[in-house]
Design an enzyme around this catalytic site. Structure first.
Site, PDB file in Angstrom:
ATOM      1  N   GLU A  45      11.496  93.344 -13.075  1.00 30.02           N
ATOM      2  CA  GLU A  45      10.735  94.490 -12.574  1.00 30.02           C
ATOM      3  C   GLU A  45      11.045  95.722 -13.423  1.00 30.02           C
ATOM      4  O   GLU A  45      12.134  95.839 -14.006  1.00 30.02           O
ATOM      5  CB  GLU A  45      11.126  94.752 -11.104  1.00 30.02           C
ATOM      6  CG  GLU A  45      10.389  95.937 -10.486  1.00 30.02           C
ATOM      7  CD  GLU A  45      10.475  95.986  -8.965  1.00 30.02           C
ATOM      8  OE1 GLU A  45      11.235  95.211  -8.375  1.00 30.02           O
ATOM      9  OE2 GLU A  45       9.750  96.822  -8.375  1.00 30.02           O
TER      10      GLU A  45
ATOM     11  N   ASN B  87       2.227  92.836  -3.442  1.00 33.50           N
ATOM     12  CA  ASN B  87       3.637  92.528  -3.175  1.00 33.50           C
ATOM     13  C   ASN B  87       4.090  93.316  -1.950  1.00 33.50           C
ATOM     14  O   ASN B  87       3.794  94.509  -1.829  1.00 33.50           O
ATOM     15  CB  ASN B  87       4.501  92.939  -4.376  1.00 33.50           C
ATOM     16  CG  ASN B  87       5.993  92.930  -4.038  1.00 33.50           C
ATOM     17  OD1 ASN B  87       6.592  91.873  -3.901  1.00 33.50           O
ATOM     18  ND2 ASN B  87       6.586  94.113  -3.871  1.00 33.50           N
ATOM     19  N   GLU B  88       4.792  92.660  -1.065  1.00 34.21           N
ATOM     20  CA  GLU B  88       5.311  93.323   0.147  1.00 34.21           C
ATOM     21  C   GLU B  88       4.267  94.295   0.708  1.00 34.21           C
ATOM     22  O   GLU B  88       4.532  95.491   0.894  1.00 34.21           O
ATOM     23  CB  GLU B  88       6.660  94.009  -0.136  1.00 34.21           C
ATOM     24  CG  GLU B  88       7.734  93.000  -0.499  1.00 34.21           C
ATOM     25  CD  GLU B  88       9.172  93.494  -0.413  1.00 34.21           C
ATOM     26  OE1 GLU B  88       9.394  94.701  -0.259  1.00 34.21           O
ATOM     27  OE2 GLU B  88      10.081  92.643  -0.491  1.00 34.21           O
TER      28      GLU B  88
ATOM     29  N   TYR C 199      16.710  88.316   1.315  1.00 33.55           N
ATOM     30  CA  TYR C 199      17.958  88.805   0.712  1.00 33.55           C
ATOM     31  C   TYR C 199      19.094  88.589   1.706  1.00 33.55           C
ATOM     32  O   TYR C 199      18.850  88.506   2.915  1.00 33.55           O
ATOM     33  CB  TYR C 199      17.837  90.291   0.362  1.00 33.55           C
ATOM     34  CG  TYR C 199      16.891  90.561  -0.804  1.00 33.55           C
ATOM     35  CD1 TYR C 199      17.327  90.436  -2.109  1.00 33.55           C
ATOM     36  CD2 TYR C 199      15.566  90.931  -0.589  1.00 33.55           C
ATOM     37  CE1 TYR C 199      16.476  90.679  -3.195  1.00 33.55           C
ATOM     38  CE2 TYR C 199      14.693  91.174  -1.658  1.00 33.55           C
ATOM     39  CZ  TYR C 199      15.163  91.049  -2.958  1.00 33.55           C
ATOM     40  OH  TYR C 199      14.320  91.285  -4.019  1.00 33.55           O
TER      41      TYR C 199
ATOM     42  N   GLU D 284      11.245  86.323  -4.118  1.00 26.46           N
ATOM     43  CA  GLU D 284      12.387  87.241  -4.245  1.00 26.46           C
ATOM     44  C   GLU D 284      13.485  86.711  -3.347  1.00 26.46           C
ATOM     45  O   GLU D 284      13.262  86.493  -2.145  1.00 26.46           O
ATOM     46  CB  GLU D 284      12.029  88.677  -3.816  1.00 26.46           C
ATOM     47  CG  GLU D 284      11.207  89.416  -4.835  1.00 26.46           C
ATOM     48  CD  GLU D 284      10.944  90.869  -4.459  1.00 26.46           C
ATOM     49  OE1 GLU D 284      11.795  91.504  -3.808  1.00 26.46           O
ATOM     50  OE2 GLU D 284       9.854  91.358  -4.830  1.00 26.46           O
TER      51      GLU D 284
ATOM     52  N   GLN E 254      17.408  89.893  -9.774  1.00 24.81           N
ATOM     53  CA  GLN E 254      16.427  89.867 -10.847  1.00 24.81           C
ATOM     54  C   GLN E 254      17.113  89.379 -12.123  1.00 24.81           C
ATOM     55  O   GLN E 254      18.313  89.163 -12.125  1.00 24.81           O
ATOM     56  CB  GLN E 254      15.808  91.236 -11.041  1.00 24.81           C
ATOM     57  CG  GLN E 254      15.081  91.746  -9.804  1.00 24.81           C
ATOM     58  CD  GLN E 254      14.204  92.988 -10.056  1.00 24.81           C
ATOM     59  OE1 GLN E 254      14.012  93.426 -11.169  1.00 24.81           O
ATOM     60  NE2 GLN E 254      13.686  93.542  -8.954  1.00 24.81           N
TER      61      GLN E 254
HETATM   62  O1  AHR Z   1      13.854  93.363  -5.928  1.00 22.75           O
HETATM   63  C1  AHR Z   1      13.877  94.705  -5.552  1.00 22.75           C
HETATM   64  C2  AHR Z   1      12.779  95.054  -4.565  1.00 22.75           C
HETATM   65  O2  AHR Z   1      12.978  94.359  -3.379  1.00 22.75           O
HETATM   66  C3  AHR Z   1      11.378  94.678  -4.958  1.00 22.75           C
HETATM   67  O3  AHR Z   1      10.786  95.620  -5.774  1.00 22.75           O
HETATM   68  C4  AHR Z   1      10.666  94.613  -3.644  1.00 22.75           C
HETATM   69  O4  AHR Z   1       9.595  93.727  -3.652  1.00 22.75           O
HETATM   70  C5  AHR Z   1      11.770  94.212  -2.676  1.00 22.75           C
HETATM   71  O5  AHR Z   1      11.784  95.013  -1.573  1.00 22.75           O
END
Ligand code: AHR
Length: 515
Positions: free
Chosen positions: A50, A196-197, A263, A318, A367
């Site tokens: 990113e 995205n999101e 996450y 992600e 990432q």
């Molecule tokens: O990976 C960091 C961020 O986490 C990304 O930009 C977003 O999609 C997520 O909230």
């Protein structure tokens, strides 16, 4: 079975301090090679880059005029290290950045490209010197497939449609513009994310509204010149099952994939230090990490209801750890160190993905460089490989191999938040040459685990292995000491009459090859 509560954990620690009372763990694994039918998509080993902090600028790209050795602007050291991973796909340009990115700002002569403010990530000025050509050329250099994320949140249908044409059409006005910018032949772009999101940084939408937008935007993402797009809808974050329900119900027939983000964060206000944590924090993190399995099961159950033939793939595009950024680094740049704990999270998560490979067709760790759970950290001309990089390297043997179902019997502990963490995590696969690879992780911080593996009808004359471990669970590689955590040859496995006996050191990850 030994179970731990918080108090028992303290007791166990006290007992462990008395040498005479230390015990070996024991575990058994049974392989069912004859039941293996699903291939572990290599795309589960996908990466994500990113426009965030120094992921792109400094991490991957330094520009042609840099003193740092580079190939057409890409760092040579990073390119070399990434090529070793056999990266199957790379997601770009975000993340949250994707929904503020206007691709036309990133084409044409670099010195004429407009500058913008990266509102999501620290307000850094973005000069757009890394754009569509630079990204797609990088994918060609790495030999991986591009996964491009389009802008739904602040972009138009026309802008998205033109981007697809610019990248993939042989002819027409967008192809002409591309050719003027130096690229005659179109690129092949299969994976295309439509937002995205979209529930958050991608537009704060309700799922019903986004489902309609997905239908609309994806309609105009055309297949040009033999290119076939695989269109991915912006999916849920971890426990948002309603989002998946609504998208599966209303998303329409253009959806080839639906994403999911997960996450290991437990408290967004106090994510915790990447390198300073105690044993309880470690087990707690692994509990949250392993909970991804239940989350995946529930999303898949919803998808199965609407799509029993499994035409729509689940794309965990992600995932990973997200700690407090390193002290002294730029706020909003999400630069974090990476310890053996992160390596354990990577191994355990990949083991889970392998089990659901019938539905999970892609995953992208967040990432690739200098951001969150990176493969690589860079500082000026220095580069260091993280423990997570080493897991991806050890695990690449599983890419496109047939997953071998297995049963594990081992001890389990109850950790803070009442999650369960087993002592052992394992996965196995058979590759195209018939070699069987088994990856094992001894999660326990103190005890060796003696594992008896019943190979079933897997036969082999020899076993070789690689181990990743370190003296401490918080050990990590720094620019000053880059080899604190690195893989070594492993000699703790032996074949005996259809069984494999493995002595797994505490807090270790091992990959074995049986030939
Ligand atoms: O990976 C960091 C961020 O986490 C990304 O930009 C977003 O999609 C997520 O909230």
């Amino acid at each position: 079975m030994r179970t731990y509560t918080m108090k028992m954990g303290v007791l166990a620690l006290m007992l462990a301090a008395l040498p005479g009372l230390r015990a070996q763990e024991k575990a058994t694994v049974t392989l069912h090679a004859n039941q293996g039918k699903d291939t572990i998509s290599k795309h589960i080993y996908g990466q994500f880059a990113e426009h965030l902090g120094t992921c792109i600028y400094g991490g991957l790209w330094v520009g042609e005029d840099s003193d740092i050795p580079n190939t057409r602007g890409y760092r040579n050291d990073v390119l070399g290290a990434l090529k070793e991973l056999d990266i199957p796909n790379l997601r770009w340009p975000g993340g949250c950045f994707a929904d503020e990115y206007h691709w036309m700002d990133g084409i044409g002569p670099r010195d004429q490209r407009p500058r913008m403010v990266n509102n999501n990530w620290g307000g850094t000025v973005e000069d757009n010197s890394f754009g569509t050509h630079e990204f797609l050329d990088l994918c060609e250099l790495l030999g991986c497939e591009p996964y491009v994320s389009g802008n739904v949140g602040s972009g138009t249908v026309e802008e998205m449609a033109k981007w697809v044409a610019y990248m993939t059409a042989e002819d027409g006005p967008m192809a002409k513009l591309r050719k003027q910018n130096g690229r005659e032949k179109p690129w092949k772009v299969k994976y295309f994310g439509v937002g995205n999101e979209s529930w958050g940084c991608g537009g704060s939408m309700r799922p019903e509204f986004y489902a309609d937008l997905f239908r609309r935007y994806s309609t105009y993402c055309r297949d040009y010149s033999g290119n076939r797009l695989f269109k991915i809808a912006s999916g849920a974050s971890d426990y948002d099952y309603n989002w998946t329900e609504v998208l599966m119900k209303n998303g329409g027939g253009n959806m080839n994939g639906l994403s999911l983000h997960y996450y290991t964060v437990m408290d967004w206000n106090e994510k915790g230090s990447a390198t300073r944590f105690n044993d309880d924090d470690y087990y707690r993190t692994l509990g949250k990490c392993l909970e991804i399995e239940q989350v995946i099961q529930r999303h898949i159950a919803i998808m199965d209801k609407y799509d029993p033939e499994r035409k729509v793939a689940l794309m965990v595009d992600e995932w990973g750890t997200w700690w407090d950024q390193e002290p002294g680094t730029i706020p909003g740049h999400l630069f974090q160190q990476n310890t053996l704990r992160d390596a354990m999270v990577a191994a355990l998560t990949l083991n889970v993905f392998h089990k659901y490979t019938g539905r999970i067709q892609m995953a992208n760790i967040a990432q690739i460089a200098n951001v969150l759970q990176s493969m690589i950290l860079t500082k000026d001309d220095k580069m260091v490989l993280t423990p997570t990089y080493h897991v991806f390297h050890m695990y690449k043997v599983h890419q496109d191999a047939v997953c071998i179902p297995l049963d594990i019997r081992c001890e389990r502990r109850v950790v803070r938040d009442d999650r369960i963490v087993p002592t052992l995590s394992a996965t196995a696969s058979r590759d195209g040459e018939g070699v069987v690879h088994i990856s094992l992780a001894n999660i326990d911080l103190e005890h060796t685990c003696d594992v008896d593996i019943d190979l079933g009808d897997v036969t082999g004359k020899s076993v070789t292995g690689t181990i990743l471990t370190a003296a401490g669970i918080a050990d990590h590689n720094s620019f000053e000491q880059p080899d604190v955590v690195k893989p070594e040859a492993f000699g703790g496995a032996r074949l005996a009459k259809g069984m494999l006996k493995v002595s797994l050191p505490a807090k270790s990850i091992v990959t074995l090859s049986i030939r």
